[in-house]
Design an enzyme around this catalytic site. Structure first.
Site, PDB file in Angstrom:
ATOM      1  CD  GLU A 274     -49.784  -5.834   7.973  1.00  0.00           C
ATOM      2  OE1 GLU A 274     -49.514  -6.668   8.579  1.00  0.00           O
ATOM      3  OE2 GLU A 274     -49.231  -4.756   7.621  1.00  0.00           O
TER       4      GLU A 274
ATOM      5  CD  GLU B  97     -49.763  -0.915   9.365  1.00  0.00           C
ATOM      6  OE1 GLU B  97     -48.928  -1.480   9.598  1.00  0.00           O
ATOM      7  OE2 GLU B  97     -50.949  -1.523  10.001  1.00  0.00           O
TER       8      GLU B  97
HETATM    9  C1  GAL Z   1     -48.049  -4.173  10.538  1.00  0.00           C
HETATM   10  C2  GAL Z   1     -49.105  -4.281  11.376  1.00  0.00           C
HETATM   11  C3  GAL Z   1     -49.257  -3.203  12.468  1.00  0.00           C
HETATM   12  C4  GAL Z   1     -48.065  -3.157  13.247  1.00  0.00           C
HETATM   13  C5  GAL Z   1     -46.835  -2.930  12.437  1.00  0.00           C
HETATM   14  C6  GAL Z   1     -45.648  -2.760  12.969  1.00  0.00           C
HETATM   15  O1  GAL Z   1     -47.569  -5.381   9.918  1.00  0.00           O
HETATM   16  O2  GAL Z   1     -50.219  -4.238  10.403  1.00  0.00           O
HETATM   17  O3  GAL Z   1     -50.473  -3.272  13.383  1.00  0.00           O
HETATM   18  O4  GAL Z   1     -47.921  -4.337  13.839  1.00  0.00           O
HETATM   19  O5  GAL Z   1     -46.965  -3.909  11.585  1.00  0.00           O
HETATM   20  O6  GAL Z   1     -44.574  -2.533  12.219  1.00  0.00           O
END
Ligand code: GAL
Length: 709
Positions: A170, A327
């Site tokens: 990110e 994710e």
């Molecule tokens: C994302 C991040 C992950 C984790 C996740 C939690 O933004 O890439 O590592 O922190 O959020 O929601």
């Protein structure tokens, strides 16, 4: 039936061809998540892979935050645990998305190079003990991150388990801008490359205003907090510079990896939507596969619409090619004020919406919930409650369902409508001293998107300078910064027969945040048949009524609408008035206009209507554009993916009543439900909260035989 559908090849900037069609090789939908086994004793790993198999997991992202373990001291590497992990995953046919750990440099790095720590706009130097990168302009950080990426690529670049490289994490979060002396020096170099002569910078930034004129390059600095508002052109350039510095970090790692591992695609996980710091139009050209992270906004009960927007934006920056959902969450997150758990079925609805809008991989953060650290209350595929939990059962069911969608992989989504989206314009509009604190590009983009979503239209986001000829309708909800080239592009689009709908506070400034000469919106004068003489923003809570003779969608009767936030004093130059202000500062003046230009039409709406009130406006614009919404229930989300021999209808019911999707004449009224295996005739029903994926063969004779229902 054939599933070898291939999209047009998208060239990457180095001239190589990005993988096509099946972006992750010859597999079905990829399923899995971030896997952080280094947080657990190795005995747990065997249980993990067994459970992964049970859940249908076939791809995991590893090593994303492991720099301190992989390189415990500068130049001293320990890959033993990662060797064992990759072998274990490979032995269980689980493929690897291998991270470079550069989003979280180790303690030794900051101890050795303290000046690489990020400084905020207010002047605070950020400490260690969290995560977040060093200054993207720091040569030491660049060297160290390339070195660890290169080591990983040398060691694992040819490993058969390796499906994908996941560079960093990110970019742009949790911090993007850096105001350190290192950054200031790099900013000057960047400005010299952009402007050449200092006089050109002075002109572009309008530095005669408030006596800011520079006589020496060394005097030009970062736009840190100052006694009053800092030069907006300087701030806009700093946002561009920040984007470029982050992108240069990615490219440096990518190139180091590519040299050692040329056959494995390389990506980094975007945050399409909320994160304004990186211009994904530019980033998407540099990755082999676009990947995105998305989390619901828990406070928003209709967060699934925001999810659809993010998915459409991701597909759009990917130029229509399938992409990776890197994710999302199985249930609640841990970083919002109130972390609402997903209710039964919601995780599947979210996942299928992403698939419907072009994702060929469905991954989560994370596989197993962490016991320690800042994210221990974040949901996971394997929650703290273990396998006797609702979340686990739903994770297994989703894995099984996605496992039936192999043939959908590589198919594409098509849209009739484009919503203009430009990060540079958003950066510019977000600066201080705008005519109203209630102006929000995000709110307008989301409201227009919401309206299009409710009307069941599939939307691409498009850059204002992009080729728009494929779209029947282009909506510009917030084009504050509009270059002359973009305005000409939009004008040509209308002249060639397109329908353009523009919302207020558009076409105001050029790329230096300088007002276009000739009245507000002047670059769009030909397309819209008007300019704006004066902004007439409303007080907080103030409303303006609009009268629209013949606007009632059920007939030709009159319609009254209520706007807020904004009105304009419009000077007509050929446009016809569709609706007029009945009160407020623009009383008697035009509120909604339509202009014929060449073979097309340009519409202008000068007040804020919410998604509900936008319905009749969009209905009129659709008629003009020749678009006929399907007229399905509002909370039934239907998206189509097009493959070589078939069309896939992905239907997600967010409502509380069963809803029916007619097949129409397609496939001679016959289709197959890919999840249940049942044959569908003429129409299918989606249960409340349910999901269906139906294949309509282009020629019904081609349809694969299905199990009898
Ligand atoms: C994302 C991040 C992950 C984790 C996740 C939690 O933004 O890439 O590592 O922190 O959020 O929601």
């Amino acid at each position: 039936m054939s599933s070898g559908f291939t999209l047009a090849p998208v060239p990457t900037l180095d001239g190589s061809r990005a993988p096509q069609g099946r972006v992750l090789g010859d597999r079905g939908i990829s399923y899995g998540g971030d896997y952080n086994p280094e947080q657990w004793p190795e005995e747990v790993w065997a249980q993990d892979v067994a459970l992964m198999r049970e859940a249908g997991v076939n791809l995991v992202s590893i090593g994303i935050f492991s720099w301190a373990l992989l390189e415990p001291r500068q130049g001293a590497y320990d890959f033993g645990w990662l060797d064992r992990l990759i072998e274990l995953l490979h032995a269980h046919d689980i493929r690897v998305d291998l991270g470079t750990p550069t989003a979280s440099p180790p303690a030794w790095f900051f101890a050795a190079y303290p000046h690489t720590r990020v400084v905020t706009r207010e002047g605070t130097t950020l400490g260690f003990g969290s995560r977040g990168m060093a200054s993207p302009s720091s040569p030491e950080y660049r060297r160290a991150s390339v070195a660890i990426a290169q080591q990983l690529a040398r060691r694992y670049g040819q490993h058969p388990a390796l499906a994908l490289w996941h560079v960093h994490n990110e970019y742009g979060a949790p911090v993007s801008e850096d105001y350190s002396p290192t950054s200031a020096a790099a900013f000057r170099t960047w400005l010299q490359a952009r402007y050449g002569a200092l006089s050109a910078l002075n002109d572009a930034w309008g530095t005669t205003f408030w006596g800011q004129r520079y006589g020496e390059w060394e005097h030009v600095g970062v736009p840190a907090v100052a006694p009053s508002v800092v030069n907006p052109a300087q701030r806009l350039d700093f946002a561009r510079f920040t984007n470029d510095q982050l992108l240069a970090c990615f490219i440096a790692e990518r190139d180091a990896i590519r040299a050692e591992s040329p056959h494995v695609p390389i990506t980094t996980n975007f945050m399409a939507g909320p994160c304004p710091a990186v211009d994904l139009w530019r980033w998407a050209r540099e990755v082999d596969i676009v990947a995105n992270d998305h989390y619901l906004t828990a406070a928003d009960e209709r967060g699934h619409v925001g999810l659809a927007l993010a998915a459409d934006l991701t597909r759009s920056v990917a130029a229509g090619r399938p992409w990776v959902l890197m994710e999302h969450s199985t249930s609640g997150v841990n970083w919002q004020p109130r972390n609402v758990a997903k209710r039964a079925g919601e995780m599947a609805r979210n996942a299928f919406t992403h698939v419907g809008r072009g994702a060929d991989a469905v991954l989560f953060f994370q596989w197993r919930a962490s016991r320690s650290g800042a994210e221990k209350f974040h949901s996971a595929m394997l929650p703290h409650a273990g396998t006797s939990s609702r979340v686990w059962r739903e994770v297994c069911a989703l894995g099984a369902d996605l496992g039936r969608l192999d043939e959908v992989v590589g198919s594409e989504v098509r849209a009739d409508v484009a919503l203009l989206w430009d990060w540079e314009s958003f950066w510019a509009q977000d600066l201080e001293w705008r005519p109203s604190a209630d102006l929000s590009h995000r709110e307008r983009s989301e409201a227009f998107y919401d309206r299009l979503w409710r009307d069941g239209l599939t939307v691409d986001m498009a850059h204002p300078e992009a080729d728009l000829s494929a779209y029947r309708l282009v909506v510009a909800p917030a084009s504050y910064l509009l270059t002359q080239a973009a305005a000409e592009n939009l004008t040509r689009y209308v002249a060639d027969g397109g329908t353009l709908l523009v919302s207020y506070f558009s076409g105001i400034v050029d790329e230096h945040d300088a007002v276009h000469p000739g009245g507000f919106g002047a670059p769009l004068r030909d397309a819209l048949g008007l300019t704006v003489e004066e902004f007439l923003p409303l007080r907080a809570g103030e409303q303006a009524r609009l009268g629209w003779p013949g606007g009632d969608p059920s007939g030709d009767g009159p319609l009254e609408l209520v706007g807020d936030v904004w009105t304009d004093d419009v000077t007509l130059d050929g446009a016809e008035v569709v609706a007029t202000y009945l009160d407020g500062p623009a009383a008697g003046g035009p509120a909604l206009t339509r202009n014929t230009h060449g073979a097309g039409a340009g519409w202008y709406l000068s007040t804020r209507l919410d998604a509900e009130a936008l319905a009749p406006v969009l209905a009129a614009v659709y008629r003009d554009a020749g678009i006929t919404p399907a007229g399905l229930p509002e909370e039934l989300e239907v998206v189509r993916r097009h493959g070589a021999g078939a069309e896939y209808v992905i239907a997600v019911n967010h409502g509380e009543a069963a809803a029916t999707v007619p097949l129409g004449g397609a496939g001679q009224g016959l289709a197959d439900d890919l999840i249940s295996g049942q044959r569908v005739e003429h129409a299918f029903t989606v249960a409340p909260g349910g999901v269906r994926v139906v294949r309509i063969a282009h020629d019904a004779d081609d349809a694969a035989p299905t199990a009898p229902s």
